[in-house]
Scaffold this motif. Structure first.
Motif, PDB file in Angstrom:
ATOM      1  N   ASP A 254      72.556  17.230  -2.575  1.00 44.72           N
ATOM      2  CA  ASP A 254      72.081  17.289  -3.959  1.00 44.72           C
ATOM      3  C   ASP A 254      71.816  18.714  -4.411  1.00 44.72           C
ATOM      4  O   ASP A 254      70.953  18.965  -5.256  1.00 44.72           O
ATOM      5  CB  ASP A 254      70.804  16.455  -4.109  1.00 44.72           C
ATOM      6  N   SER A 255      72.543  19.667  -3.850  1.00 50.05           N
ATOM      7  CA  SER A 255      72.303  21.080  -4.147  1.00 50.05           C
ATOM      8  C   SER A 255      72.698  21.444  -5.580  1.00 50.05           C
ATOM      9  O   SER A 255      73.564  20.815  -6.194  1.00 50.05           O
ATOM     10  CB  SER A 255      73.102  21.963  -3.186  1.00 50.05           C
ATOM     11  N   LEU A 256      72.049  22.504  -6.094  1.00 42.96           N
ATOM     12  CA  LEU A 256      72.474  23.129  -7.339  1.00 42.96           C
ATOM     13  C   LEU A 256      73.532  24.164  -6.984  1.00 42.96           C
ATOM     14  O   LEU A 256      73.383  24.894  -6.002  1.00 42.96           O
ATOM     15  CB  LEU A 256      71.292  23.807  -8.038  1.00 42.96           C
ATOM     16  N   TYR A 257      74.609  24.214  -7.784  1.00 43.42           N
ATOM     17  CA  TYR A 257      75.709  25.126  -7.501  1.00 43.42           C
ATOM     18  C   TYR A 257      75.850  26.167  -8.609  1.00 43.42           C
ATOM     19  O   TYR A 257      75.419  25.949  -9.740  1.00 43.42           O
ATOM     20  CB  TYR A 257      77.021  24.354  -7.357  1.00 43.42           C
ATOM     21  N   ILE A 258      76.485  27.287  -8.269  1.00 44.74           N
ATOM     22  CA  ILE A 258      76.777  28.318  -9.262  1.00 44.74           C
ATOM     23  C   ILE A 258      78.054  27.925  -9.992  1.00 44.74           C
ATOM     24  O   ILE A 258      79.159  28.002  -9.429  1.00 44.74           O
ATOM     25  CB  ILE A 258      76.947  29.698  -8.605  1.00 44.74           C
ATOM     26  N   GLY A 259      77.907  27.494 -11.233  1.00 43.21           N
ATOM     27  CA  GLY A 259      79.062  27.084 -12.029  1.00 43.21           C
ATOM     28  C   GLY A 259      79.888  26.010 -11.357  1.00 43.21           C
ATOM     29  O   GLY A 259      79.353  25.025 -10.839  1.00 43.21           O
ATOM     30  N   ASP A 260      81.196  26.198 -11.342  1.00 45.24           N
ATOM     31  CA  ASP A 260      82.115  25.232 -10.733  1.00 45.24           C
ATOM     32  C   ASP A 260      82.478  25.602  -9.302  1.00 45.24           C
ATOM     33  O   ASP A 260      83.405  25.031  -8.725  1.00 45.24           O
ATOM     34  CB  ASP A 260      83.397  25.142 -11.577  1.00 45.24           C
ATOM     35  N   THR A 261      81.761  26.553  -8.731  1.00 40.88           N
ATOM     36  CA  THR A 261      82.052  26.989  -7.368  1.00 40.88           C
ATOM     37  C   THR A 261      81.391  26.052  -6.356  1.00 40.88           C
ATOM     38  O   THR A 261      80.676  25.117  -6.712  1.00 40.88           O
ATOM     39  CB  THR A 261      81.539  28.422  -7.129  1.00 40.88           C
TER      40      THR A 261
END
Length: 330
Positions: A254-261
């Motif tokens: 359930d991590s938050l990601y940098i943009g679409d990376t």
């Protein structure tokens, strides 16, 4: 409201019944009043953290009244920071659901955002009240480990913040983990994650809880025996927590990601914190060895020091190169 989840562990033959975030328990002497398990766990962790911080403030002769101001504004800043941090990295959703931004009871609080927001508010309050911010940082680091170590069990009650599939004996599964995995298969595919809905998963909230509690024990020893300057314990906190979070975040689903990376925000931030804090810690320890000074506001000096207690003066060796005495309570 009855809301229970059967949780199964690979190493156990039978599952256990766990009350979820919505489940309530009644307090007999409060009549009809009931309390949600999730809130009770978070509140308990927060209470222990505050009690520890208050104890240290008393030992370091810091004004309890001023510390209450720091607690109040720091808590508000922490909540705002945690929410804004989460919303910022989930803006694609919240840009179309602006009314959801302030509904924190629906979930969506990030620990790193809370730490940043809380410390910013605490810094301003310390400057206004003329408190030693660096001693406060040390107390905050210890208190955060207590709160985080206990608070993570709220995630267990809600069966959230778990990891990828595992065959380890302590791997767990429940109806809620299965539902979450099934409903997020598309997202997992985008991030290169393969998940079996019926398989056991890493209880990453448990890993982080144990990591924080062990860290508290280690930092407490450093606090009592090896503290050399104000701010040292917080630097140790950042290194210890950052290492653990970088590892456990890599397992989470359930991590938050940098943009679409596929770059996880908390994992990257943890790595940066570890490297930066370690560099500062080493530099300041080397400086202290060359130019040792007593610690302002502390009624004990680390073992091994040759400076008698009767000769200690209210000088300060902190994260800054040169710090003037700003009238802190001593």
């Amino acid at each position: 409201m009855a809301d229970y989840t059967m949780v199964y562990f690979k190493g156990l033959e039978k599952g256990i019944s766990v009350p979820s975030v919505l489940a309530q328990f009644e307090i007999p002497f409060l009549g009809e009043m009931s309390i949600k398990w999730y809130g009770a766990i978070i509140a308990f962790g927060f209470l222990l953290a505050v009690l520890f911080g208050g104890r240290q403030a008393w030992k370091w002769r810091m004004s309890i009244d001023k510390m209450l101001d720091v607690l109040i504004f720091g808590t508000v800043g922490g909540i705002l920071g945690a929410r804004l941090y989460y919303v910022a990295f989930e803006w694609d959703y919240y840009a179309h659901h602006l009314d959801e931004i302030f509904k924190i009871w629906h979930g969506g609080l990030a620990i790193y955002g809370g730490i940043i927001g809380g410390l910013l508010a605490a810094y301003i309050t310390c400057k206004v009240n003329k408190l030693n911010f660096y001693n406060l940082l040390d107390m905050a680091g210890m208190s955060l480990l207590i709160g985080q170590g206990i608070g993570r069990w709220g995630n267990f009650m809600n069966q959230e913040a778990f990891g990828i599939n595992t065959d380890l004996p302590w791997g767990m599964r429940s109806e809620k983990t299965m539902d979450y995995i099934l409903s997020n298969q598309e997202l997992f595919a985008e991030k290169g994650i393969t998940m079996n809905p019926g398989g056991y998963v890493h209880p990453t909230f448990l890993y982080e809880s144990l990591w924080c509690l062990v860290g508290f024990a280690i930092l407490y020893v450093i606090l009592r025996k090896f503290r050399r300057f104000s701010g040292q314990i917080f630097l140790c906190y950042g290194i210890w927590y950052g290492i653990g979070r970088a590892i456990f975040e890599g397992l989470r689903t359930d991590s938050l990601y940098i943009g679409d990376t596929t770059i996880r925000v908390s994992q990257l931030l943890s790595a940066v914190v570890v490297v930066a804090f370690a560099a500062v810690l080493v530099a300041l320890l080397v400086k202290f060895i060359k130019h040792p000074k007593p610690i302002e506001g502390v009624d004990f000096f680390p073992e091994g020091s040759r400076i008698p207690k009767s000769e200690r003066v209210p000088q300060e060796f902190t994260l800054e190169t040169e710090v003037e005495n700003d009238g802190s309570d001593n």
